[in-house]
Every structure is written in structure tokens, then in C-alpha cells.
Write a protein that holds these residues in place. Structure first.
Motif, short mmCIF file in Angstrom:
data_model
loop_
_atom_site.label_atom_id
_atom_site.label_comp_id
_atom_site.label_asym_id
_atom_site.label_seq_id
_atom_site.Cartn_x
_atom_site.Cartn_y
_atom_site.Cartn_z
N UNK A 181 0.82 -1.20 0.00
CA UNK A 181 0.00 0.00 0.00
C UNK A 181 0.86 1.26 0.00
N UNK A 183 -2.61 1.97 -13.84
CA UNK A 183 -2.70 3.43 -13.95
C UNK A 183 -1.74 4.08 -12.95
N UNK A 229 -2.34 2.61 -9.47
CA UNK A 229 -3.57 1.83 -9.32
C UNK A 229 -3.58 0.67 -10.31
N UNK A 268 -14.44 -0.18 -14.79
CA UNK A 268 -13.18 -0.53 -14.18
C UNK A 268 -13.35 -0.65 -12.67
N UNK A 324 -11.17 -0.63 -9.39
CA UNK A 324 -9.82 -0.25 -8.97
C UNK A 324 -9.44 -0.88 -7.63
N UNK A 325 -8.16 -1.19 -7.51
CA UNK A 325 -7.61 -1.54 -6.21
C UNK A 325 -7.41 -0.28 -5.38
N UNK A 326 -6.93 -0.45 -4.16
CA UNK A 326 -6.74 0.67 -3.25
C UNK A 326 -5.53 1.52 -3.60
N UNK A 366 -16.53 9.01 -12.58
CA UNK A 366 -16.00 8.26 -11.44
C UNK A 366 -15.89 9.20 -10.25
N UNK A 426 -7.78 9.92 -0.74
CA UNK A 426 -6.99 8.77 -0.31
C UNK A 426 -7.54 7.42 -0.74
N UNK A 427 -8.60 7.45 -1.52
CA UNK A 427 -9.22 6.20 -1.96
C UNK A 427 -9.10 6.04 -3.48
N UNK A 428 -9.63 4.95 -3.98
CA UNK A 428 -9.56 4.68 -5.41
C UNK A 428 -10.84 5.16 -6.10
N UNK A 429 -10.78 5.40 -7.41
CA UNK A 429 -11.98 5.82 -8.14
C UNK A 429 -13.02 4.70 -8.20
N UNK A 445 -16.92 3.89 -10.21
CA UNK A 445 -17.85 4.34 -11.24
C UNK A 445 -19.20 4.70 -10.62
N UNK A 493 -9.81 4.40 -21.81
CA UNK A 493 -10.37 5.58 -21.17
C UNK A 493 -9.31 6.66 -20.97
#
Lengths: 114, 115
Positions: free
Chosen positions: A9, A35, A91, A103, A105-107, B36, B41-44, B46, B103
Motif C-alpha cells: 500500500x 494506472x 492503481x 473498471x 480499482x484496487x486501493x 467516477x 486517499x481512496x480509489x476511483x 464508477x 479511457x
């Protein structure tokens, strides 16, 4: 399902060191994406795989970056040697449908290169 | 010209108001458009997709697309503090080599909903 799992992480390393980021996609997803996100450039696609085969790596910034997907449940992104400008959040995302499917996404892995 | 442009914000709205987020894109051949949401601090994740001109509603969210103007927007009705996040607009590239159109993300608009 546990979702997309990334490790580590957080990673802090010194310039010149090798960095390996890991990703486990959602089971059954045929597409895997790497990404990179920075304040300056936003979210940029580095590379993506379909059925473990790299489809488009035009976003990989230079030869110091490499990615592999040896099987359907594991992928790595390696930076060797690392530089301070590589500092970013990386990511991994996976998708069931052919792009542009949703998509997941992971953390993310936050990399700091000193 | 940037491929996907968004106002970086922050956009500040009071709780209960309508938040309007805008995005323009340069590729006239783009066919698919997404919003999105990314908490700090987090991920995107949708929240909306839209493929044809007009409006698409999902709960408090409405996506609007105008391909002639190369413009896509997201409206959030009855904004809540929990809506405070960065909203990323994503657009597919057309004729992207052999790929099926990956994208392209905008840099995002930061929304702040004040109680």
C-alpha cells in the motif's frame, strides 16, 4: 469477492532502487490495467492486459518500467531504477467487459522515491 | 489542447443544493462517457455512464451528454456532505490504434458540500 488487491500500500525507497508493485485482479475479469495518478498529470493509463497478454503499453513512460502478467490472478509493475519523478499512486484495475467496461480499482500503491 | 478538461475546483455547495460538474473533451469520435467518484486517499469508483445524447438519471445523479458540443456534465441533486469527493470525467478514445478505445481521464473536480 475481495476486489482488486494491491501490495504494498505504501512504498518509500531511494533513487536507483528497484520497485515491484503487485496486483491480484477480481476473479473472472479478463482485463487488467495499470494506472498512475499524480496531481500534475491526473490518472494515466500505463499498460493493459487481456487474458494475460499485453495489449497496449504505449503509456509506459520509458524502459525503466516493465509489467508482467504470468497468470490470470497476478500482475507486477516493476520500476528499475526508480527516480523521484516516479513518485505517484499506482492503481491496478480490472474489468470483465472489453473496454470501456466498468473498471474496478484496487486501493492503490503510494510510491515515494527519495 | 487537453483531451479531457475539467474545472479543478474546489466547487463548494451548501447541503441540499444542486452541484453541477462539467467536462469537455476533444475527440469527436468518442462514444462512451463515464463519471467516477474518488474520495480523498481512496480509489476511483464508477457512478454513472452515458453513451447517447441527452440525460440519464440514477437516483440523485443525472448525467448529461451533448456530443455536438463535446460536453458532458453531472448533476447531483440534494447534495450531501458525503458527496464531498473528486469527480473524474472519463472518455473513450476513438480509433486508438488496435485497442478498443481505452479511457482518458480528466484531472477531476473537487466538490465540497457544506453542512
Amino acid at each position: 469477492d475481495a476486489g482488486v488487491i494491491q501490495s504494498p500500500r505504501h512504498e518509500v525507497t531511494e533513487m536507483g532502487q528497484e520497485v515491484t508493485l503487485r496486483c491480484k485482479p477480481i476473479s473472472g475479469h479478463d482485463y487488467l490495467f495499470w494506472y498512475r495518478q499524480t496531481m500534475m498529470r491526473g490518472l494515466e493509463l500505463l499498460i493493459y492486459f487481456n487474458n494475460n497478454v499485453p495489449i497496449d503499453d504505449s503509456g509506459m513512460p520509458e524502459d525503466r518500467f516493465s509489467a508482467k502478467m504470468p497468470n490470470a490472478s497476478f500482475s507486477t509493475l516493476k520500476i528499475q531504477p526508480s527516480e523521484p519523478r516516479d513518485s505517484a499512486v499506482y492503481f491496478c484495475a480490472s474489468s470483465f467487459f472489453e473496454p470501456p467496461g466498468e473498471l474496478f480499482f484496487g486501493e492503490g500503491s503510494r510510491l515515494t522515491v527519495l | 489542447q487537453k483531451e479531457v478538461e475539467q474545472n479543478s475546483g474546489p466547487l463548494s455547495v451548501p447541503e441540499g443544493a444542486i452541484a453541477s460538474l462539467n467536462c469537455t473533451y476533444s475527440d469527436r469520435g468518442s462514444q462512451s462517457f463515464f463519471w467516477y467518484r474518488q474520495y480523498s486517499g481512496k480509489s476511483p469508483e464508477l457512478i454513472m455512464s452515458i453513451y447517447s445524447n441527452g440525460d440519464k438519471e440514477d437516483g440523485r445523479f443525472t448525467a448529461q451528454l451533448n456530443k455536438a458540443s463535446q460536453y458532458v456534465s453531472l448533476l447531483i441533486r440534494d447534495s450531501q456532505p458525503s458527496d464531498s469527493a473528486t469527480y473524474l470525467c472519463a472518455v473513450t478514445r476513438s480509433n486508438y490504434g488496435g485497442s478498443q478505445g481505452n479511457l482518458i481521464f480528466g484531472k477531476g473536480t473537487k466538490l465540497s458540500v457544506k453542512p
